[in-house]
Design an enzyme around this catalytic site. Structure first.
Site, PDB file in Angstrom:
ATOM      1  N   SER A 134      13.536  31.671  -1.913  1.00  7.80           N
ATOM      2  CA  SER A 134      13.560  30.208  -1.758  1.00  7.80           C
ATOM      3  C   SER A 134      13.606  29.506  -3.109  1.00  7.80           C
ATOM      4  O   SER A 134      13.058  29.995  -4.102  1.00  7.80           O
ATOM      5  CB  SER A 134      12.288  29.806  -1.012  1.00  7.80           C
ATOM      6  OG  SER A 134      11.998  28.454  -1.225  1.00  7.80           O
ATOM      7  N   GLU A 136      11.789  27.288  -3.853  1.00 11.54           N
ATOM      8  CA  GLU A 136      10.395  26.970  -4.208  1.00 11.54           C
ATOM      9  C   GLU A 136       9.853  27.893  -5.301  1.00 11.54           C
ATOM     10  O   GLU A 136       8.825  27.592  -5.901  1.00 11.54           O
ATOM     11  CB  GLU A 136       9.508  27.036  -2.964  1.00 11.54           C
ATOM     12  CG  GLU A 136       9.715  25.878  -2.013  1.00 11.54           C
ATOM     13  CD  GLU A 136       9.145  24.545  -2.504  1.00 11.54           C
ATOM     14  OE1 GLU A 136       8.090  24.569  -3.156  1.00 11.54           O
ATOM     15  OE2 GLU A 136       9.765  23.505  -2.240  1.00 11.54           O
ATOM     16  N   TYR A 158       3.115  28.845  -1.012  1.00 11.48           N
ATOM     17  CA  TYR A 158       4.367  29.397  -0.461  1.00 11.48           C
ATOM     18  C   TYR A 158       5.294  29.857  -1.588  1.00 11.48           C
ATOM     19  O   TYR A 158       5.831  30.965  -1.566  1.00 11.48           O
ATOM     20  CB  TYR A 158       5.044  28.316   0.394  1.00 11.48           C
ATOM     21  CG  TYR A 158       6.441  28.638   0.861  1.00 11.48           C
ATOM     22  CD1 TYR A 158       6.668  29.328   2.041  1.00 11.48           C
ATOM     23  CD2 TYR A 158       7.564  28.208   0.135  1.00 11.48           C
ATOM     24  CE1 TYR A 158       7.965  29.595   2.481  1.00 11.48           C
ATOM     25  CE2 TYR A 158       8.854  28.469   0.562  1.00 11.48           C
ATOM     26  CZ  TYR A 158       9.053  29.162   1.736  1.00 11.48           C
ATOM     27  OH  TYR A 158      10.331  29.430   2.164  1.00 11.48           O
TER      28      TYR A 158
HETATM   29  P1  NAP Z   1      11.494  29.349  10.700  1.00  9.05           P
HETATM   30  O1  NAP Z   1      12.416  28.568  11.595  1.00  9.05           O
HETATM   31  O2  NAP Z   1      10.118  28.835  10.472  1.00  9.05           O
HETATM   32  O3  NAP Z   1      11.381  30.825  11.335  1.00  9.05           O
HETATM   33  C1  NAP Z   1      10.392  31.720  10.908  1.00  9.05           C
HETATM   34  C2  NAP Z   1      10.491  32.975  11.743  1.00  9.05           C
HETATM   35  O4  NAP Z   1       9.482  33.896  11.302  1.00  9.05           O
HETATM   36  C3  NAP Z   1      10.251  32.764  13.257  1.00  9.05           C
HETATM   37  O5  NAP Z   1      11.125  33.617  13.964  1.00  9.05           O
HETATM   38  C4  NAP Z   1       8.816  33.217  13.423  1.00  9.05           C
HETATM   39  O6  NAP Z   1       8.508  33.661  14.718  1.00  9.05           O
HETATM   40  C5  NAP Z   1       8.785  34.393  12.446  1.00  9.05           C
HETATM   41  N1  NAP Z   1       7.439  34.806  12.052  1.00  9.05           N
HETATM   42  C6  NAP Z   1       6.523  34.066  11.409  1.00  9.05           C
HETATM   43  N2  NAP Z   1       5.409  34.783  11.217  1.00  9.05           N
HETATM   44  C7  NAP Z   1       5.631  36.020  11.753  1.00  9.05           C
HETATM   45  C8  NAP Z   1       4.862  37.195  11.878  1.00  9.05           C
HETATM   46  N3  NAP Z   1       3.603  37.275  11.428  1.00  9.05           N
HETATM   47  N4  NAP Z   1       5.419  38.279  12.482  1.00  9.05           N
HETATM   48  C9  NAP Z   1       6.688  38.220  12.970  1.00  9.05           C
HETATM   49  N5  NAP Z   1       7.461  37.117  12.882  1.00  9.05           N
HETATM   50  C10 NAP Z   1       6.932  36.032  12.295  1.00  9.05           C
HETATM   51  O7  NAP Z   1      12.156  29.591   9.282  1.00  9.05           O
HETATM   52  P2  NAP Z   1      13.701  29.461   8.823  1.00  9.05           P
HETATM   53  O8  NAP Z   1      13.961  28.037   8.448  1.00  9.05           O
HETATM   54  O9  NAP Z   1      14.564  30.120   9.828  1.00  9.05           O
HETATM   55  O10 NAP Z   1      13.696  30.279   7.459  1.00  9.05           O
HETATM   56  C11 NAP Z   1      13.934  31.696   7.448  1.00  9.05           C
HETATM   57  C12 NAP Z   1      13.375  32.290   6.169  1.00  9.05           C
HETATM   58  O11 NAP Z   1      14.014  31.690   5.049  1.00  9.05           O
HETATM   59  C13 NAP Z   1      11.876  32.068   5.970  1.00  9.05           C
HETATM   60  O12 NAP Z   1      11.347  33.197   5.316  1.00  9.05           O
HETATM   61  C14 NAP Z   1      11.817  30.861   5.042  1.00  9.05           C
HETATM   62  O13 NAP Z   1      10.612  30.842   4.299  1.00  9.05           O
HETATM   63  C15 NAP Z   1      13.040  31.123   4.183  1.00  9.05           C
HETATM   64  N6  NAP Z   1      13.657  29.927   3.605  1.00  9.05           N
HETATM   65  C16 NAP Z   1      13.993  28.888   4.396  1.00  9.05           C
HETATM   66  C17 NAP Z   1      14.590  27.774   3.843  1.00  9.05           C
HETATM   67  C18 NAP Z   1      14.996  26.609   4.713  1.00  9.05           C
HETATM   68  O14 NAP Z   1      15.318  25.566   4.145  1.00  9.05           O
HETATM   69  N7  NAP Z   1      15.042  26.761   6.031  1.00  9.05           N
HETATM   70  C19 NAP Z   1      14.863  27.740   2.460  1.00  9.05           C
HETATM   71  C20 NAP Z   1      14.538  28.849   1.679  1.00  9.05           C
HETATM   72  C21 NAP Z   1      13.940  29.939   2.264  1.00  9.05           C
HETATM   73  P3  NAP Z   1       7.977  32.641  15.878  1.00  9.05           P
HETATM   74  O15 NAP Z   1       9.225  32.087  16.521  1.00  9.05           O
HETATM   75  O16 NAP Z   1       7.196  33.530  16.767  1.00  9.05           O
HETATM   76  O17 NAP Z   1       7.163  31.572  15.207  1.00  9.05           O
HETATM   77  P1  GDP Z   2      10.138  21.540   2.001  1.00  9.51           P
HETATM   78  O1  GDP Z   2      11.062  21.151   0.896  1.00  9.51           O
HETATM   79  O2  GDP Z   2      10.341  22.958   2.417  1.00  9.51           O
HETATM   80  O3  GDP Z   2       8.721  21.236   1.703  1.00  9.51           O
HETATM   81  O4  GDP Z   2      10.620  20.701   3.278  1.00  9.51           O
HETATM   82  P2  GDP Z   2       9.961  19.467   4.054  1.00  9.51           P
HETATM   83  O5  GDP Z   2      11.015  18.993   5.005  1.00  9.51           O
HETATM   84  O6  GDP Z   2       8.644  19.833   4.664  1.00  9.51           O
HETATM   85  O7  GDP Z   2       9.695  18.379   2.923  1.00  9.51           O
HETATM   86  C1  GDP Z   2      10.742  17.863   2.140  1.00  9.51           C
HETATM   87  C2  GDP Z   2      10.220  16.678   1.344  1.00  9.51           C
HETATM   88  O8  GDP Z   2       9.962  15.591   2.242  1.00  9.51           O
HETATM   89  C3  GDP Z   2       8.900  16.955   0.621  1.00  9.51           C
HETATM   90  O9  GDP Z   2       9.012  16.412  -0.675  1.00  9.51           O
HETATM   91  C4  GDP Z   2       7.871  16.167   1.402  1.00  9.51           C
HETATM   92  O10 GDP Z   2       6.807  15.691   0.587  1.00  9.51           O
HETATM   93  C5  GDP Z   2       8.725  14.991   1.887  1.00  9.51           C
HETATM   94  N1  GDP Z   2       8.191  14.329   3.085  1.00  9.51           N
HETATM   95  C6  GDP Z   2       8.015  12.985   3.198  1.00  9.51           C
HETATM   96  N2  GDP Z   2       7.484  12.712   4.392  1.00  9.51           N
HETATM   97  C7  GDP Z   2       7.303  13.879   5.039  1.00  9.51           C
HETATM   98  C8  GDP Z   2       6.800  14.214   6.334  1.00  9.51           C
HETATM   99  O11 GDP Z   2       6.392  13.371   7.112  1.00  9.51           O
HETATM  100  N3  GDP Z   2       6.800  15.543   6.671  1.00  9.51           N
HETATM  101  C9  GDP Z   2       7.269  16.509   5.819  1.00  9.51           C
HETATM  102  N4  GDP Z   2       7.266  17.791   6.216  1.00  9.51           N
HETATM  103  N5  GDP Z   2       7.733  16.207   4.571  1.00  9.51           N
HETATM  104  C10 GDP Z   2       7.755  14.914   4.194  1.00  9.51           C
END
Ligand code: NAP
Ligand code: GDP
Length: 330
Positions: A134, A136, A158
């Site tokens: 990520s 992050e 995270y």
């Molecule tokens: P998400 O929608 O939150 O999905 C997370 C998945 O992990 C779900 O299938 C969840 O299962 C599963 N999970 C969580 N804890 C688990 C455990 N203890 N054992 C087995 N499965 C578990 O996340 P996403 O947006 O698809 O992201 C996918 C990956 O990319 C994550 O690792 C995230 O941190 C990383 N990532 C995401 C972004 C983004 O912008 N989306 C950016 C950079 C990196 P349940 O359905 O049962 O909850």
């Molecule tokens: P992140 O980049 O993975 O933390 O994704 P988020 O969607 O949770 O947050 C993106 C940005 O939106 C962060 O800078 C938050 O501080 C800002 N933000 C502002 N209002 C909100 C809110 O109501 N919920 C969340 N989740 N983020 C918010």
């Protein structure tokens, strides 16, 4: 002789990215196995359209019960499935929440990746491993835009756990010659994004306010900026990394940032409403620390793998709002 279908194992198949990746791999002829954890609710809404299809489920798509904390079961799944490609996407994915539950976040994001890398190391068949890293990890980034060479300076539990897992993935690639890729992905969104992320929260609120189901939405910082892309585009980058001749790390980003305010304005414009009348601010949603200047340079993934984002910011926002309207109007 006909080529054997490829077999992929996806952790996190029920998540946003897992669901799009499953669609992509099935379309490419893969047999797909997913790891699902036991939950009290059996509805897995993001993959329901696939798992309820008898032409797909049990034929080319299989779900296996497991949990990231349960190494014995994960090892057994690997032995049964013998995957050629493993996409490790599972884990607690919410940055803000990681300040509330840092131990379980670190366990799921950090230690579980180590557990899976150890299992890969013991496989007899060649196995490729994708790690969902990520932006992050860059946190309070020392340069902008960030590249694969930018030092890690995470600003959240995270981000720390992802940094640990990313470095371990690199160590396993070097030390054991494993095919391991880190996809350093910037924020990517879609109608399937978790409801507590700001984009989905805004899209949902704009649609509900437009239909008279909600009167306002309360947000944290409107000034925060993110490099937002579409999840469907980003899972294509994951697959491309795994097809390349050698494993590597890649930043995947649009290279353009927008503020939360921009997102709000675009979402409310899609339903013809003046956002200023409906958006309230509450510092309770602010993070203890925010990453700054997170914007990615995807030059490497563009040049090496030919990837580029297909979805413009305004189209992403519109798709998310229209999906929320469609649910309400159904
Ligand atoms: P998400 O929608 O939150 O999905 C997370 C998945 O992990 C779900 O299938 C969840 O299962 C599963 N999970 C969580 N804890 C688990 C455990 N203890 N054992 C087995 N499965 C578990 O996340 P996403 O947006 O698809 O992201 C996918 C990956 O990319 C994550 O690792 C995230 O941190 C990383 N990532 C995401 C972004 C983004 O912008 N989306 C950016 C950079 C990196 P349940 O359905 O049962 O909850
Ligand atoms: P992140 O980049 O993975 O933390 O994704 P988020 O969607 O949770 O947050 C993106 C940005 O939106 C962060 O800078 C938050 O501080 C800002 N933000 C502002 N209002 C909100 C809110 O109501 N919920 C969340 N989740 N983020 C918010």
């Amino acid at each position: 002789m006909a080529e054997q279908p490829k077999t992929a194992l996806i952790t996190g198949i029920t998540g946003q990215d897992g669901s799009y990746l499953t669609e992509l791999l099935l379309a490419k002829g893969y047999t797909v196995h997913g790891v699902v954890r036991r939950t009290s609710n059996l509805v897995r809404s993001r993959i329901e359209h696939l798992s309820s299809d008898p032409q797909i489920y049990g034929r080319r798509l299989f779900l296996n019960y497991g949990d990231l904390t349960d190494g014995t079961t994960l090892r057994r799944i690997f032995a049964q499935v013998q995957p050629g490609e493993v996409y490790h996407l599972a884990g607690q994915s919410h940055v803000g929440l990681s300040f509330e539950i840092p131990e379980s976040t670190s366990e799921e994001v950090g230690m579980a990746t180590l557990r899976l890398l150890e299992i890969c190391r013991d496989q007899k068949q060649p196995v490729k491993f994708y790690h969902a890293s990520s932006s992050e990890i860059f946190g309070n980034a020392s340069e902008s835009p960030q590249t694969e060479e930018t030092p890690f300076r995470p600003t959240s539990p995270y981000g720390c756990a992802k940094a640990f897992a990313t470095q371990l993935a690199g160590v396993y690639r070097e030390a054991y010659g494993l095919f391991v890729c880190n996809g350093i992905l910037y924020n990517h969104e879609s109608p399937r994004r978790g409801e507590n992320f700001v984009t989905r929260k805004i899209a949902r609120a704009a649609a509900r306010i437009a239909r008279g189901l909600q009167s306002e939405v309360i947000l944290g910082s409107l000034e925060s900026r993110r490099d937002w892309g579409h999840a469907r585009d980003y899972v294509a980058a994951m697959w491309l990394m795994m097809q390349h001749e050698s494993p590597d790390d890649y930043v995947v980003a649009t290279g353009v940032t927008h503020s939360v305010r921009d997102f709000v304005a675009t979402a409310f414009a899609a339903v013809d409403l003046p956002w200023e009348q409906y958006v309230k601010r509450d510092p309770a949603f602010d993070r203890p620390v925010e990453p700054v200047r997170l914007v990615g340079s995807s030059a490497k993934v563009r040049e090496t793998l030919g990837w580029q984002p297909q979805t413009a910011f305004a189209d992403l926002v519109r798709e998310m709002v229209e999906a929320e309207l469609a649910v309400i109007d159904a």
